[in-house]
Design an enzyme around this catalytic site. Structure first.
Site, PDB file in Angstrom:
ATOM      1  N   LYS A 116       0.950   6.171  12.603  1.00 20.61           N
ATOM      2  CA  LYS A 116       1.179   4.745  12.896  1.00 20.61           C
ATOM      3  C   LYS A 116       0.796   4.404  14.331  1.00 20.61           C
ATOM      4  CE  LYS A 116       3.380   3.416   8.976  1.00 20.61           C
ATOM      5  NZ  LYS A 116       4.093   2.498   8.163  1.00 20.61           N
ATOM      6  N   LYS A 198      -3.148   8.519   1.204  1.00 21.19           N
ATOM      7  CA  LYS A 198      -2.174   8.002   0.237  1.00 21.19           C
ATOM      8  C   LYS A 198      -2.396   6.509   0.022  1.00 21.19           C
ATOM      9  CE  LYS A 198       1.845   6.481   2.853  1.00 21.19           C
ATOM     10  NZ  LYS A 198       3.257   6.228   2.797  1.00 21.19           N
ATOM     11  N   LYS A 201       0.897   0.408   1.303  1.00 22.25           N
ATOM     12  CA  LYS A 201       1.061  -1.050   1.328  1.00 22.25           C
ATOM     13  C   LYS A 201       0.251  -1.686   2.441  1.00 22.25           C
ATOM     14  CE  LYS A 201       6.056  -1.311   0.918  1.00 22.25           C
ATOM     15  NZ  LYS A 201       6.547  -0.446   1.982  1.00 22.25           N
TER      16      LYS A 201
HETATM   17  P1  ATP Z   1       3.554   1.337   4.797  1.00 20.79           P
HETATM   18  O1  ATP Z   1       2.135   1.278   4.344  1.00 20.79           O
HETATM   19  O2  ATP Z   1       4.093   0.026   5.299  1.00 20.79           O
HETATM   20  O3  ATP Z   1       3.842   2.493   5.700  1.00 20.79           O
HETATM   21  P2  ATP Z   1       4.326   2.630   2.375  1.00 20.79           P
HETATM   22  O4  ATP Z   1       3.471   2.142   1.278  1.00 20.79           O
HETATM   23  O5  ATP Z   1       4.065   3.985   2.921  1.00 20.79           O
HETATM   24  O6  ATP Z   1       4.423   1.565   3.509  1.00 20.79           O
HETATM   25  P3  ATP Z   1       7.216   2.871   2.408  1.00 20.79           P
HETATM   26  O7  ATP Z   1       8.081   1.679   2.431  1.00 20.79           O
HETATM   27  O8  ATP Z   1       7.024   3.602   3.693  1.00 20.79           O
HETATM   28  O9  ATP Z   1       5.802   2.521   1.809  1.00 20.79           O
HETATM   29  O10 ATP Z   1       7.724   3.906   1.300  1.00 20.79           O
HETATM   30  C1  ATP Z   1       8.616   3.621   0.266  1.00 20.79           C
HETATM   31  C2  ATP Z   1       8.739   4.786  -0.662  1.00 20.79           C
HETATM   32  O11 ATP Z   1       7.531   4.934  -1.410  1.00 20.79           O
HETATM   33  C3  ATP Z   1       8.980   6.154  -0.010  1.00 20.79           C
HETATM   34  O12 ATP Z   1       9.910   6.895  -0.775  1.00 20.79           O
HETATM   35  C4  ATP Z   1       7.637   6.804  -0.029  1.00 20.79           C
HETATM   36  O13 ATP Z   1       7.731   8.215  -0.053  1.00 20.79           O
HETATM   37  C5  ATP Z   1       7.062   6.273  -1.332  1.00 20.79           C
HETATM   38  N1  ATP Z   1       5.611   6.205  -1.299  1.00 20.79           N
HETATM   39  C6  ATP Z   1       4.866   5.483  -0.439  1.00 20.79           C
HETATM   40  N2  ATP Z   1       3.562   5.607  -0.716  1.00 20.79           N
HETATM   41  C7  ATP Z   1       3.477   6.449  -1.775  1.00 20.79           C
HETATM   42  C8  ATP Z   1       2.382   6.986  -2.526  1.00 20.79           C
HETATM   43  N3  ATP Z   1       1.134   6.664  -2.238  1.00 20.79           N
HETATM   44  N4  ATP Z   1       2.652   7.808  -3.553  1.00 20.79           N
HETATM   45  C9  ATP Z   1       3.922   8.134  -3.858  1.00 20.79           C
HETATM   46  N5  ATP Z   1       4.991   7.670  -3.196  1.00 20.79           N
HETATM   47  C10 ATP Z   1       4.788   6.834  -2.160  1.00 20.79           C
END
Ligand code: ATP
Ligand code: LTN
Length: 335
Positions: A116, A198, A201
């Site tokens: 980040k 990965k 969002k």
């Molecule tokens: P950001 O992009 O804002 O960092 P993010 O998509 O990584 O957000 P988070 O809110 O950080 O989402 O994560 C919420 C939950 O979703 C956590 O338990 C995380 O492990 C899971 N998660 C996030 N991305 C993935 C993915 N690509 N595959 C599986 N699990 C995920």
């Protein structure tokens, strides 16, 4: 009859934008079945989302959208406490205490902090570095036994365990040391444009992710554009990261096994396979969208759920925080 004391589960997602299929398959979907066996708290972690720049009006909307989404994904407010992190002030208070337990060196080594910091080089704020301590506070505040998260959060969970153990060693047994619960499948759903990364969002490339708010046409289009591997066969394997990711999505959404899916698409091209993946995803996403929309029209209901959730969470949080204050030598306020 003796009351059976259930183990406690805590988990959360940040209201940072559109929830992706990765968030759903890797995290939120796995919360529903836990409600039968555990005492669950599911939280919208709005304070965490402030570590990257937010537009206030969007943050408000994303937060309520996420509350409705939790319920649409099967979180039953009569079984689980569903609440917003900032409604329970003890999260931030315990985080301060835990800040005095966590070391700068260990926070500096966190992969998410490094990622980040690279992505938001213009805003490497203290909150971004402290993020895992606030997460430890979320978890330890409720004497949580089990934390269901995606693979990317394992390092943060390890830190929460280290902090709990360090505190317990210094001040005597205070916190339950939590265990992580990784879903067997859906551990990490990858970007549709780069299977090495990965699905996230906050990916600036909208084609890389499927959002739970995407309509059927958009889902179909994004899957058709998804990158593939060099040969044309639909097979799971380390040498085929793009198709493996699509197969994971397909099997998680259709309920078929990988072997059955591979058999179904034997001798068929990627086009046909991608359309089938789209059908499977749409069949999962559409009912959730309809339910989320219905819930968002009933603001009074959502507010009552949040009040009830925060009341339960506050009661538990207060108990832990006063124990912590006592153990470290702070004098209780006379009331
Ligand atoms: P950001 O992009 O804002 O960092 P993010 O998509 O990584 O957000 P988070 O809110 O950080 O989402 O994560 C919420 C939950 O979703 C956590 O338990 C995380 O492990 C899971 N998660 C996030 N991305 C993935 C993915 N690509 N595959 C599986 N699990 C995920
Ligand atoms: N950092 C988590 C969100 C989160 C969380 C938690 C998850 C904040 N506090 C406590 C589990 C338990 C993430 O998914 N990015």
């Amino acid at each position: 009859m003796d009351e059976v004391i259930k183990k406690r589960v805590f988990s959360g997602v940040q209201p940072t934008g559109k929830v992706t299929l990765g968030n759903y398959l890797g995290a939120i979907r796995n919360w529903k079945p836990l409600q039968e066996e555990y005492d669950c708290l599911y939280c919208v972690v709005d304070l965490h989302s402030l570590t990257v720049t937010q537009v206030p009006a969007e943050l408000r909307k994303n937060t309520m959208d996420l509350v409705a989404l939790y319920i649409a994904c099967g979180i039953d407010p009569s079984k689980s406490a569903l609440f917003i992190q900032s409604h329970v002030h003890e999260h931030a208070e315990l985080a301060w205490i835990l800040d005095t337990i966590a070391y700068v060196g260990e926070l500096n080594r966190m992969t998410q902090f490094k990622d980040k910091s690279r992505k938001h080089a213009d805003n490497i704020n203290m909150g971004l570095m402290n993020y895992p301590v606030l997460m430890a506070s979320d978890i330890l505040l409720y004497q949580t036994d089990v934390v269901p998260v995606g693979k990317d959060q394992v390092q943060h969970l390890e830190l929460a365990r280290d902090i709990a153990q360090r505190f317990n060693a210094r001040y005597s047994d205070t916190f339950v040391v939590p265990e992580g619960l990784l879903s067997k499948s859906g551990q990490s759903i990858k970007s549709l444009q780069d299977p090495g990364a990965k699905m996230s969002k906050s990916d600036p490339n909208d084609n890389a992710l499927i959002s739970l708010t995407d309509d059927a046409d958009t889902i179909r289009r994004k899957l058709r554009r998804a990158v593939t591997d060099s040969d044309t066969c639909v097979r799971h394997g380390a040498d085929k990261p793009a198709i493996t990711n699509l197969l994971n999505i397909y099997t998680l959404c259709s309920g078929l096994s990988i072997a059955d899916a591979e058999k179904t698409f034997e001798g068929k091209g990627y086009g046909e396979f991608k359309d089938a993946v789209a059908d499977a995803v749409i069949s999962v996403v559409e009912p959730i969208q309809a339910e989320q929309k219905r819930l968002l029209r009933d603001k009074a209901y959502l507010e009552s759920v949040l009040k009830q959730g925060a009341d339960k969470a506050s009661y538990l949080a207060q108990k832990t925080l006063s124990k912590v204050y006592r153990k470290i030598g702070l004098i209780p306020r006379i009331r």
